[in-house]
Write a protein that holds these residues in place. Structure first.
Motif, PDB file in Angstrom:
ATOM      1  N   VAL A 125     -98.634 -83.838 -18.305  1.00 53.02           N
ATOM      2  CA  VAL A 125     -98.084 -82.457 -17.679  1.00 53.02           C
ATOM      3  C   VAL A 125     -98.894 -81.320 -18.620  1.00 53.02           C
ATOM      4  O   VAL A 125     -98.228 -81.329 -19.702  1.00 53.02           O
ATOM      5  CB  VAL A 125     -96.744 -82.468 -17.500  1.00 53.02           C
ATOM      6  N   VAL A 126     -99.636 -80.571 -17.966  1.00 56.58           N
ATOM      7  CA  VAL A 126    -100.283 -79.516 -18.890  1.00 56.58           C
ATOM      8  C   VAL A 126     -99.561 -78.178 -18.665  1.00 56.58           C
ATOM      9  O   VAL A 126     -99.346 -77.549 -17.933  1.00 56.58           O
ATOM     10  CB  VAL A 126    -101.699 -79.159 -18.453  1.00 56.58           C
ATOM     11  N   VAL A 127     -98.581 -77.711 -19.804  1.00 55.08           N
ATOM     12  CA  VAL A 127     -97.765 -76.709 -19.361  1.00 55.08           C
ATOM     13  C   VAL A 127     -98.410 -75.510 -20.348  1.00 55.08           C
ATOM     14  O   VAL A 127     -98.798 -75.451 -21.375  1.00 55.08           O
ATOM     15  CB  VAL A 127     -96.423 -76.972 -20.351  1.00 55.08           C
ATOM     16  N   VAL A 128     -98.698 -74.257 -19.620  1.00 55.27           N
ATOM     17  CA  VAL A 128     -99.034 -73.222 -20.133  1.00 55.27           C
ATOM     18  C   VAL A 128     -97.898 -72.095 -19.682  1.00 55.27           C
ATOM     19  O   VAL A 128     -96.950 -72.370 -18.887  1.00 55.27           O
ATOM     20  CB  VAL A 128    -100.548 -72.692 -19.681  1.00 55.27           C
ATOM     21  N   ILE A 156    -100.752 -79.405 -13.598  1.00 55.90           N
ATOM     22  CA  ILE A 156    -100.418 -78.147 -14.240  1.00 55.90           C
ATOM     23  C   ILE A 156     -99.184 -77.468 -14.146  1.00 55.90           C
ATOM     24  O   ILE A 156     -98.817 -77.373 -12.968  1.00 55.90           O
ATOM     25  CB  ILE A 156    -101.561 -77.131 -13.967  1.00 55.90           C
ATOM     26  N   CYS A 157     -98.395 -76.980 -15.030  1.00 56.18           N
ATOM     27  CA  CYS A 157     -97.173 -76.390 -14.882  1.00 56.18           C
ATOM     28  C   CYS A 157     -97.226 -75.068 -15.283  1.00 56.18           C
ATOM     29  O   CYS A 157     -97.471 -74.677 -16.749  1.00 56.18           O
ATOM     30  CB  CYS A 157     -96.308 -77.201 -15.553  1.00 56.18           C
ATOM     31  N   VAL A 172    -105.328 -67.921 -11.040  1.00 57.45           N
ATOM     32  CA  VAL A 172    -105.501 -69.116 -11.841  1.00 57.45           C
ATOM     33  C   VAL A 172    -104.775 -70.136 -11.033  1.00 57.45           C
ATOM     34  O   VAL A 172    -105.377 -71.212 -10.959  1.00 57.45           O
ATOM     35  CB  VAL A 172    -104.764 -68.697 -13.252  1.00 57.45           C
ATOM     36  N   ILE A 173    -103.814 -69.926 -10.485  1.00 54.82           N
ATOM     37  CA  ILE A 173    -102.877 -70.856  -9.836  1.00 54.82           C
ATOM     38  C   ILE A 173    -103.996 -71.305  -8.640  1.00 54.82           C
ATOM     39  O   ILE A 173    -104.019 -72.480  -8.503  1.00 54.82           O
ATOM     40  CB  ILE A 173    -101.750 -70.283  -9.386  1.00 54.82           C
ATOM     41  N   GLU A 174    -104.360 -70.267  -7.803  1.00 54.67           N
ATOM     42  CA  GLU A 174    -105.351 -70.633  -6.544  1.00 54.67           C
ATOM     43  C   GLU A 174    -106.655 -71.337  -7.128  1.00 54.67           C
ATOM     44  O   GLU A 174    -107.002 -72.300  -6.522  1.00 54.67           O
ATOM     45  CB  GLU A 174    -105.676 -69.274  -5.815  1.00 54.67           C
ATOM     46  N   TYR A 181    -106.091 -79.766  -7.791  1.00 53.51           N
ATOM     47  CA  TYR A 181    -104.942 -80.074  -9.007  1.00 53.51           C
ATOM     48  C   TYR A 181    -103.665 -79.665  -8.300  1.00 53.51           C
ATOM     49  O   TYR A 181    -103.589 -78.702  -7.753  1.00 53.51           O
ATOM     50  CB  TYR A 181    -105.360 -79.438 -10.215  1.00 53.51           C
ATOM     51  N   GLU A 182    -102.812 -80.593  -8.620  1.00 55.64           N
ATOM     52  CA  GLU A 182    -101.350 -80.083  -8.382  1.00 55.64           C
ATOM     53  C   GLU A 182    -100.881 -78.997  -9.343  1.00 55.64           C
ATOM     54  O   GLU A 182    -100.974 -79.188 -10.625  1.00 55.64           O
ATOM     55  CB  GLU A 182    -100.348 -81.242  -8.317  1.00 55.64           C
ATOM     56  N   VAL A 183    -100.416 -77.626  -9.026  1.00 59.06           N
ATOM     57  CA  VAL A 183    -100.000 -76.637  -9.705  1.00 59.06           C
ATOM     58  C   VAL A 183     -98.519 -76.471  -9.450  1.00 59.06           C
ATOM     59  O   VAL A 183     -98.207 -76.110  -8.277  1.00 59.06           O
ATOM     60  CB  VAL A 183    -100.783 -75.544  -9.761  1.00 59.06           C
ATOM     61  N   ILE A 184     -97.648 -76.592 -10.300  1.00 63.90           N
ATOM     62  CA  ILE A 184     -96.438 -75.871 -10.068  1.00 63.90           C
ATOM     63  C   ILE A 184     -95.877 -74.827 -10.945  1.00 63.90           C
ATOM     64  O   ILE A 184     -96.557 -74.546 -11.961  1.00 63.90           O
ATOM     65  CB  ILE A 184     -95.081 -76.982 -10.267  1.00 63.90           C
ATOM     66  N   THR A 185     -95.354 -73.688 -10.378  1.00 63.93           N
ATOM     67  CA  THR A 185     -94.774 -72.691 -11.226  1.00 63.93           C
ATOM     68  C   THR A 185     -93.272 -72.927 -11.443  1.00 63.93           C
ATOM     69  O   THR A 185     -92.470 -73.426 -10.928  1.00 63.93           O
ATOM     70  CB  THR A 185     -94.959 -71.327 -10.389  1.00 63.93           C
ATOM     71  N   SER A 186     -92.893 -72.838 -12.725  1.00 63.47           N
ATOM     72  CA  SER A 186     -91.550 -73.130 -13.150  1.00 63.47           C
ATOM     73  C   SER A 186     -91.298 -71.854 -14.120  1.00 63.47           C
ATOM     74  O   SER A 186     -91.622 -70.793 -14.476  1.00 63.47           O
ATOM     75  CB  SER A 186     -91.630 -74.231 -13.935  1.00 63.47           C
TER      76      SER A 186
END
Ligand SMILES: Nc1nc2c(ncn2[C@@H]2O[C@H](COP(=O)(O)OP(=O)(O)OP(=O)(O)O)[C@@H](O)[C@H]2O)c(=O)[nH]1
Ligand SMILES: [Zn+2]
Length: 340
Positions: A125-128, A156-157, A172-174, A181-186
């Motif tokens: 889980v890559v958190v930025v 990617i979180c 960046v999300i797009e 890649y799976e991207v979640i926003t949190s």
């Protein structure tokens, strides 16, 4: 003694019922058949293995002990092992089962060597942060290379999304979603995405990596308050007073799953990867047909007639991704020069 009795007698017994005991025996009477377990942590010549509901302190069999150099990483956190009883209250690790994935780094020194920090990790889980600190695609690209080369599924979180009401992080999300890649926003503040993250964390063994201050501890604390403290107590018993806080360890989550802590992995830097392997971690670069570059051994950094650079010029590859690739190539080249 039945498992429940052991729990009641344990100093940890007033905790949640899913919290395990450190127990130095076997969980069933009778012949000591090998049992399968999972390594939570290794320190010195001992390991803590979760076998069924119990956490057992085990010795490493002679051939499994790391030599003077830990280059072979014979037993690491996350390994599946077979343990058996060797004498009264003494457990030994007999075998380490084949690893399906790994987090590795090159340990520095006069002769650098590959060191495996953890094995059988399911999610990287890559958190930025969307903001504060500024969103860094360079970090994401390095982390993706580590995940892919270690055969770990990346996620990617983008945390602190509450600080980005106008969604300046959307391109960046797009970008990463389009790459597959799976991207979640949190957000720990609004709880956006926390359920999704929790579902992933509880589904297996997850490593959470990210630059300082992006909210890794806050996210973990939201999922399970006091996670690290609970494990610290377990580890204190395992270490029997010695201080080895730098060891890699698996934190068990209540309700399933583990979170891997990798203190030795602060600055995420892919290493020990050959150039042709690196390009396999960039699917869109691979799709630009690097085999057709004018030079057979093209590094795709400065040579004329480069298919990849042409695809960047034509806007088929995002400039930030290509820059990320070049920076990693340069780091790997520097590493090779240092060791030669
Ligand atoms: N606005 C906002 N602030 C957050 C969020 N998550 C974390 N923070 C804040 O960001 C700061 C850093 O959070 P940490 O959880 O310590 O970050 P970390 O990634 O664990 O940092 P290191 O321990 O240095 O690696 C703290 O002040 C948190 O309160 C979020 O989703 N939104
Ligand atoms: Zn090229």
């Amino acid at each position: 003694m039945a498992t429940n009795e052991r729990r009641r007698n344990s100093p940890l017994s007033d905790g949640p019922s899913t919290r395990p005991n450190v127990w130095h025996g076997v969980s069933n009477q009778g012949p000591s058949l090998a049992q399968r377990g999972r390594i939570l942590r290794v320190s010195g010549q001992h390991a803590l293995a979760r076998v069924g509901d119990d956490d057992l302190r085990c010795e490493l069999r002679g051939r499994l002990k790391a030599g003077r150099r830990a280059s072979t990483s014979p037993v690491v956190a996350g390994d599946w092992v077979e343990v058996s009883q060797a004498g009264e209250g003494k457990m030994v690790i007999e075998t380490v089962l084949p690893r399906t994935s790994r987090i590795a780094r090159v340990a520095s020194g006069p002769r650098p060597f590959d060191q495996i920090l953890a094995a059988n990790v399911d999610h990287f889980v890559v958190v930025v942060a969307a903001r504060q600190p500024a969103l860094s695609t360079g970090f994401i690209d390095r982390a993706l290379v580590m995940a892919i080369s270690g055969e770990i599924r990346p996620l990617i979180c983008i945390n602190k999304i509450d600080l980005d009401p106008y969604r300046s992080s959307q391109p960046v999300i797009e970008l990463y979603r389009q790459l597959g890649y799976e991207v979640i926003t949190s957000s720990v503040k609004t709880e956006e995405g926390i359920d999704d993250l929790e579902r992933i964390l509880r589904s297996g063994v997850c490593a959470l990596v990210g630059p300082s201050g992006v909210g890794k501890s806050s996210l973990l604390n939201h999922v399970q308050p006091g996670l690290r403290l609970a494990t610290q107590e377990l580890m204190r018993q395992h270490d029997r007073g010695r201080h080895t806080t730098t060891a890699v360890q698996l934190h068990p989550l209540m309700g399933g799953g583990f979170v891997v802590d990798t203190p030795g992995l602060k600055q995420l830097q892919p290493s020990g990867i050959e150039a042709h392997e690196l390009i396999e971690c960039f699917p869109e670069l691979l799709a630009a047909d690097p085999q057709s570059c004018q030079f057979r051994n093209c590094t795709h950094v400065h040579e004329p007639g480069c298919q990849i650079r042409q695809a960047v010029d034509e806007g088929k590859i995002a400039a930030s991704r290509y820059e990320g690739f070049v920076r990693i190539v340069e780091t790997l080249q520097g590493e090779r020069q240092e060791s030669s």
